[in-house]
Design a protein around this motif. Structure first.
Motif, PDB file in Angstrom:
ATOM      1  N   SER A 233       0.711  -1.257  -0.076  1.00 35.81           N
ATOM      2  CA  SER A 233       0.030  -0.004   0.081  1.00 35.81           C
ATOM      3  C   SER A 233       0.927   1.713  -0.001  1.00 35.81           C
ATOM      4  O   SER A 233       0.767   1.972  -0.742  1.00 35.81           O
ATOM      5  CB  SER A 233      -0.995   0.221   1.251  1.00 35.81           C
ATOM      6  OG  SER A 233      -1.863  -1.017   0.986  1.00 35.81           O
ATOM      7  N   PHE A 234       2.143   0.946   0.716  1.00 33.95           N
ATOM      8  CA  PHE A 234       2.581   2.684   0.936  1.00 33.95           C
ATOM      9  C   PHE A 234       3.482   2.265  -0.214  1.00 33.95           C
ATOM     10  O   PHE A 234       3.504   3.910  -0.985  1.00 33.95           O
ATOM     11  CB  PHE A 234       3.603   2.255   1.723  1.00 33.95           C
ATOM     12  CG  PHE A 234       3.776   2.687   3.371  1.00 33.95           C
ATOM     13  CD1 PHE A 234       3.496   4.406   2.765  1.00 33.95           C
ATOM     14  CD2 PHE A 234       3.713   2.097   4.175  1.00 33.95           C
ATOM     15  CE1 PHE A 234       3.142   5.027   4.720  1.00 33.95           C
ATOM     16  CE2 PHE A 234       2.936   2.523   5.631  1.00 33.95           C
ATOM     17  CZ  PHE A 234       2.727   3.713   6.136  1.00 33.95           C
ATOM     18  N   VAL A 235       3.564   1.689  -0.852  1.00 37.35           N
ATOM     19  CA  VAL A 235       4.693   1.477  -3.011  1.00 37.35           C
ATOM     20  C   VAL A 235       3.698   1.982  -3.923  1.00 37.35           C
ATOM     21  O   VAL A 235       3.736   3.146  -4.162  1.00 37.35           O
ATOM     22  CB  VAL A 235       4.633   0.417  -3.476  1.00 37.35           C
ATOM     23  CG1 VAL A 235       5.379   0.017  -4.414  1.00 37.35           C
ATOM     24  CG2 VAL A 235       6.065  -0.829  -1.908  1.00 37.35           C
ATOM     25  N   ILE A 236       2.147   1.763  -3.557  1.00 40.72           N
ATOM     26  CA  ILE A 236       0.980   1.875  -4.830  1.00 40.72           C
ATOM     27  C   ILE A 236       0.986   3.617  -4.281  1.00 40.72           C
ATOM     28  O   ILE A 236       1.298   3.982  -4.877  1.00 40.72           O
ATOM     29  CB  ILE A 236      -0.165   0.942  -4.166  1.00 40.72           C
ATOM     30  CG1 ILE A 236       0.499  -0.115  -4.637  1.00 40.72           C
ATOM     31  CG2 ILE A 236      -1.174   1.763  -5.201  1.00 40.72           C
ATOM     32  CD1 ILE A 236      -1.000  -0.799  -4.798  1.00 40.72           C
ATOM     33  N   ALA A 237       1.254   4.291  -3.077  1.00 45.93           N
ATOM     34  CA  ALA A 237       0.909   5.758  -2.752  1.00 45.93           C
ATOM     35  C   ALA A 237       1.774   6.514  -3.556  1.00 45.93           C
ATOM     36  O   ALA A 237       1.888   7.077  -3.495  1.00 45.93           O
ATOM     37  CB  ALA A 237       0.574   5.648  -0.889  1.00 45.93           C
ATOM     38  N   GLY A 238       2.870   5.370  -2.827  1.00 42.84           N
ATOM     39  CA  GLY A 238       3.916   6.641  -3.770  1.00 42.84           C
ATOM     40  C   GLY A 238       4.124   6.631  -4.879  1.00 42.84           C
ATOM     41  O   GLY A 238       4.708   7.400  -5.537  1.00 42.84           O
ATOM     42  N   LEU A 239       3.915   5.509  -5.712  1.00 44.14           N
ATOM     43  CA  LEU A 239       4.134   5.650  -6.713  1.00 44.14           C
ATOM     44  C   LEU A 239       3.100   6.535  -7.792  1.00 44.14           C
ATOM     45  O   LEU A 239       3.643   7.365  -8.503  1.00 44.14           O
ATOM     46  CB  LEU A 239       3.644   4.052  -7.595  1.00 44.14           C
ATOM     47  CG  LEU A 239       4.834   3.149  -7.321  1.00 44.14           C
ATOM     48  CD1 LEU A 239       4.942   1.458  -7.742  1.00 44.14           C
ATOM     49  CD2 LEU A 239       6.127   3.516  -8.327  1.00 44.14           C
TER      50      LEU A 239
ATOM     51  N   LEU B 296      -3.954   7.430 -11.729  1.00 43.08           N
ATOM     52  CA  LEU B 296      -3.910   6.517 -10.640  1.00 43.08           C
ATOM     53  C   LEU B 296      -4.513   7.708  -9.697  1.00 43.08           C
ATOM     54  O   LEU B 296      -5.320   6.967  -8.515  1.00 43.08           O
ATOM     55  CB  LEU B 296      -2.630   6.836 -10.502  1.00 43.08           C
ATOM     56  CG  LEU B 296      -2.314   5.459 -11.215  1.00 43.08           C
ATOM     57  CD1 LEU B 296       0.263   5.938 -10.742  1.00 43.08           C
ATOM     58  CD2 LEU B 296      -2.240   4.344 -10.499  1.00 43.08           C
ATOM     59  N   CYS B 297      -4.550   8.966  -9.485  1.00 42.56           N
ATOM     60  CA  CYS B 297      -5.205   9.274  -8.463  1.00 42.56           C
ATOM     61  C   CYS B 297      -7.128   8.960  -8.537  1.00 42.56           C
ATOM     62  O   CYS B 297      -7.686   9.512  -7.748  1.00 42.56           O
ATOM     63  CB  CYS B 297      -5.273  11.492  -8.837  1.00 42.56           C
ATOM     64  SG  CYS B 297      -3.679  12.045  -8.487  1.00 42.56           S
ATOM     65  N   VAL B 298      -7.270   9.224  -9.572  1.00 43.41           N
ATOM     66  CA  VAL B 298      -8.801   9.401  -9.562  1.00 43.41           C
ATOM     67  C   VAL B 298      -9.225   7.677  -9.247  1.00 43.41           C
ATOM     68  O   VAL B 298     -10.065   7.825  -8.341  1.00 43.41           O
ATOM     69  CB  VAL B 298      -9.399   8.858 -11.821  1.00 43.41           C
ATOM     70  CG1 VAL B 298     -10.422   8.700 -11.432  1.00 43.41           C
ATOM     71  CG2 VAL B 298      -9.289  10.335 -11.405  1.00 43.41           C
ATOM     72  N   TYR B 299      -8.367   7.053 -10.028  1.00 45.48           N
ATOM     73  CA  TYR B 299      -8.430   5.030  -8.898  1.00 45.48           C
ATOM     74  C   TYR B 299      -8.943   5.617  -7.621  1.00 45.48           C
ATOM     75  O   TYR B 299      -9.267   4.280  -6.884  1.00 45.48           O
ATOM     76  CB  TYR B 299      -7.555   4.612  -9.173  1.00 45.48           C
ATOM     77  CG  TYR B 299      -7.322   2.846  -9.062  1.00 45.48           C
ATOM     78  CD1 TYR B 299      -8.403   1.492  -9.666  1.00 45.48           C
ATOM     79  CD2 TYR B 299      -6.408   2.672  -8.040  1.00 45.48           C
ATOM     80  CE1 TYR B 299      -8.169   0.549  -8.262  1.00 45.48           C
ATOM     81  CE2 TYR B 299      -6.744   1.914  -7.787  1.00 45.48           C
ATOM     82  CZ  TYR B 299      -6.873   0.409  -7.696  1.00 45.48           C
ATOM     83  OH  TYR B 299      -7.014  -0.940  -7.397  1.00 45.48           O
ATOM     84  N   MET B 300      -7.846   6.029  -7.001  1.00 45.87           N
ATOM     85  CA  MET B 300      -7.260   6.104  -5.678  1.00 45.87           C
ATOM     86  C   MET B 300      -8.963   6.442  -5.250  1.00 45.87           C
ATOM     87  O   MET B 300      -9.082   6.438  -3.831  1.00 45.87           O
ATOM     88  CB  MET B 300      -5.863   6.758  -5.113  1.00 45.87           C
ATOM     89  CG  MET B 300      -5.062   5.987  -5.534  1.00 45.87           C
ATOM     90  SD  MET B 300      -3.153   5.681  -4.580  1.00 45.87           S
ATOM     91  CE  MET B 300      -3.653   5.140  -3.020  1.00 45.87           C
ATOM     92  N   MET B 301      -9.137   7.716  -5.561  1.00 43.58           N
ATOM     93  CA  MET B 301     -10.115   8.373  -5.202  1.00 43.58           C
ATOM     94  C   MET B 301     -11.647   7.497  -4.778  1.00 43.58           C
ATOM     95  O   MET B 301     -12.421   7.190  -4.071  1.00 43.58           O
ATOM     96  CB  MET B 301     -10.522   9.892  -6.063  1.00 43.58           C
ATOM     97  CG  MET B 301      -9.515  10.192  -5.840  1.00 43.58           C
ATOM     98  SD  MET B 301      -9.888  12.447  -6.883  1.00 43.58           S
ATOM     99  CE  MET B 301     -11.437  12.778  -6.612  1.00 43.58           C
ATOM    100  N   THR B 302     -11.955   6.750  -5.743  1.00 41.42           N
ATOM    101  CA  THR B 302     -12.972   5.648  -6.419  1.00 41.42           C
ATOM    102  C   THR B 302     -12.609   4.567  -5.200  1.00 41.42           C
ATOM    103  O   THR B 302     -13.558   3.574  -4.571  1.00 41.42           O
ATOM    104  CB  THR B 302     -12.173   4.766  -7.248  1.00 41.42           C
ATOM    105  OG1 THR B 302     -11.439   4.037  -7.351  1.00 41.42           O
ATOM    106  CG2 THR B 302     -13.656   5.862  -8.469  1.00 41.42           C
ATOM    107  N   SER B 303     -11.566   4.978  -4.020  1.00 45.56           N
ATOM    108  CA  SER B 303     -11.206   3.771  -3.373  1.00 45.56           C
ATOM    109  C   SER B 303     -12.028   3.601  -2.170  1.00 45.56           C
ATOM    110  O   SER B 303     -11.973   3.295  -1.147  1.00 45.56           O
ATOM    111  CB  SER B 303      -9.480   3.473  -2.563  1.00 45.56           C
ATOM    112  OG  SER B 303      -9.032   2.951  -4.364  1.00 45.56           O
TER     113      SER B 303
END
Length: 555
Positions: free
Chosen positions: A89-95, A463-470
């Motif tokens: 999760s940290f890696v995904i957020a970092g990328l 990626l920002c839009v994808y993480m917003m949907t989470s």
């Protein structure tokens, strides 16, 4: 390859033609020229900000605003969502942050002003989008100060218990609704302490922040060294107990931990050499922070079963105590955490005041936020923001604040990625001190070429839009309500009070047209005159040129 060309200079009436009468939609989309944004940099009401920050100080501001938030505070919220896979999760957020950081680096070097993504949106997508972005930044910075301050009291209690054998009463150490809390007094105190530093000036605040950053890096490395001895292989199994959905949900929450890397961009008007130093500071700080986050998270979940993280806002101190069986190491880490979190509060609070400073100068918020004293400090701005954040920290639980901050941050970052794409097409020949790599195949566009598809900014936006949907429904409801309030304020106040609107009505002299965006980047002094004294700027260009040659003739 950098663009070497520049658009032809506009002179005389072409530079100063009044804005045409525009319809409602056109007024919403009016843009502020890049050159004008840069030229007005540092200018406030009654004074100006001082350029006193170098690359190292800017990097420390970014690290100070970022490092510590996710590890010291939010880790206890994220591990129960992802289990040991919180490392991923940290890696995904970092990328996700990396792609946006590349866009920030390009725009920070091109438009080095205090407004950060708000100013980038103003120059590329229009006033209403800029306002929405600025409103998100208020959520991102202001609320994150409160969210981080909430966890400060937990580590302060650990420190007090280990050193003096006392703790702050529960009712004043937690926000309402959390473990019998009524008012989180420590959260308010740390915000007020940081306010006092900021009122001393940017250079003094940066010096204090650099010391605190050094302390918290040492504290985290010490944690890794001690906790490593307590790692049990069984704690990593099952590695992903809640599936990919849990990893994504934790990553969305942990994105909150990366908001600080863009803090350097809010110091654009106080940096000595912003075009070169800002991109370097942004990228360097993100790399350092991501490496430390992943290392600490991997050691933490190996030393403590993931289910035991539930409800813990001082997880690292607890791990140190469990591993060593001694309170000394936990007290030492708690001391580092107290300093680390104070550093985050200081630098994020700084960023919030500078964003409001830029918005105030543009007329979108009241003038009091742009008033500067003789030391170059926006005093009223700093006091108002600090009191608001302090009260918020004392009265609202951490989890709600962190998720609300994440969605505001993701939305603002998505707009920054879009701004890079827009500026590449609208100003293809503008000189840029840094470019997002692999920006796509270049195709003919008039007399030059432009990237067909800026790949990294597009990925960053997606990626920002994808993480917003989470994020959960409640967070979206809060975000929707926040946006609705923001739009009401814009249409009720900002739309008519903005500097561009007043210029268009003739209240501040002749307006600067959007055609002026095509002026060359090499005329900052002329642009300052245009912004501050329209009548003087109307003098023939030839006279200015002759005047500028006088010093050379004397030599």
């Amino acid at each position: 390859m950098l663009d070497k060309g520049a658009s032809p200079a506009l002179t005389g009436d072409a530079r100063r033609a009044p804005l045409p009468t525009a319809g409602f939609g056109t007024r919403l989309m009016r843009r502020k020229p890049v050159e004008r944004l840069v030229a007005e940099g540092g200018q406030g009401e009654g004074g100006s900000l001082r350029r006193s920050l170098g690359m190292w100080q800017l990097t420390m501001i970014s690290i100070g605003a970022t490092l510590g938030t996710g590890i010291f505070v939010v880790l206890g919220e994220a591990v129960p969502k992802a289990g040991p896979a919180v490392v991923i999760s940290f890696v995904i957020a970092g990328l996700t942050a990396l792609f946006s950081a590349l866009s920030y680096a390009e725009l920070a070097g091109t438009i080095p002003v205090s407004g950060s993504s708000y100013s980038y949106a103003y120059a590329t997508m229009g006033e209403v989008v800029a306002w929405v972005c600025g409103w998100c930044l208020i959520l991102e910075y202001g609320v994150s100060v409160a969210a981080v301050a909430v966890g400060w009291g937990q580590y302060l209690n650990e420190l007090l218990q280990g050193t003096l054998g006392v703790t702050i009463p529960t009712w004043m150490a937690n926000p309402p609704g959390v473990d019998g809390g009524v008012f989180n007094l420590p959260a308010l105190l740390v915000v007020l302490l940081c306010m006092a530093f900021l009122l001393g000036g940017a250079k003094e605040s940066a010096r204090a922040n650099a010391i605190m950053v050094g302390v918290k890096i040492v504290a985290l490395l010490l944690f890794c060294a001690v906790a490593f001895t307590g790692i049990r292989a069984g704690n990593y199994a099952p590695f992903m107990p809640l599936g990919l959905g849990g990893v994504s949900a934790a990553g969305a929450s942990l994105f909150f931990s990366y908001i600080g890397f863009d803090a350097a961009s809010t110091a654009g008007e106080e940096a000595k050499d912003p075009k070169k130093d800002l991109p370097k500071a942004i990228m360097l700080s993100l790399l350092i922070v991501t490496a430390l986050y992943v290392l600490v998270a991997a050691v933490a979940v190996g030393a403590l079963p993931w289910k035991k993280f539930e409800g813990s806002e001082a997880a690292l101190a607890g791990i140190m105590k469990d591993v060593t069986g001694q309170s000394f190491w936990a007290v030492l880490l708690a001391a580092g955490a107290v300093i680390a979190i104070a550093s985050v509060v200081l630098t994020v609070l700084y960023g919030q005041t500078r964003i409001l400073f830029a918005m105030s100068r543009d007329g979108l918020v009241p003038k009091s936020f742009a008033k500067v004293n003789k030391k170059g400090v926006p005093v009223a701005n700093t006091v108002i923001v600090s009191l608001f954040c302090g009260v918020l920290a004392a009265a609202v639980p951490l989890g709600q604040l962190a998720d609300a901050t994440s969605i505001g941050t993701l939305f603002a970052f998505a707009l920054v990625n879009v701004a890079v794409i827009v500026l590449r097409f609208t100003r293809p020949t503008m000189k840029r001190s840094f470019r997002v790599p692999l920006s796509g195949v270049r195709v003919p566009f008039g007399d030059t070429t432009v990237p067909l598809a800026p790949v990294f900014p597009a990925i960053g936006c997606a990626l920002c839009v994808y993480m917003m949907t989470s994020l959960d429904v409640v967070t979206w409801e809060v975000f929707g309500g926040w946006m609705l309030i923001g739009l009401v304020l814009y249409f009720a106040y900002g739309m008519r009070s903005s500097r561009l609107a007043r210029e268009a009505r003739g209240e501040l002299g002749t307006a600067v047209t959007e055609v002026a965006q095509e002026a060359p980047e090499a005329e900052p002094k002329a642009a300052v005159k245009t912004a501050q004294a329209p009548a003087k700027a109307a003098k023939p260009t030839a006279k200015r040129s002759a005047k500028s040659r006088k010093p050379a003739n004397r030599k």
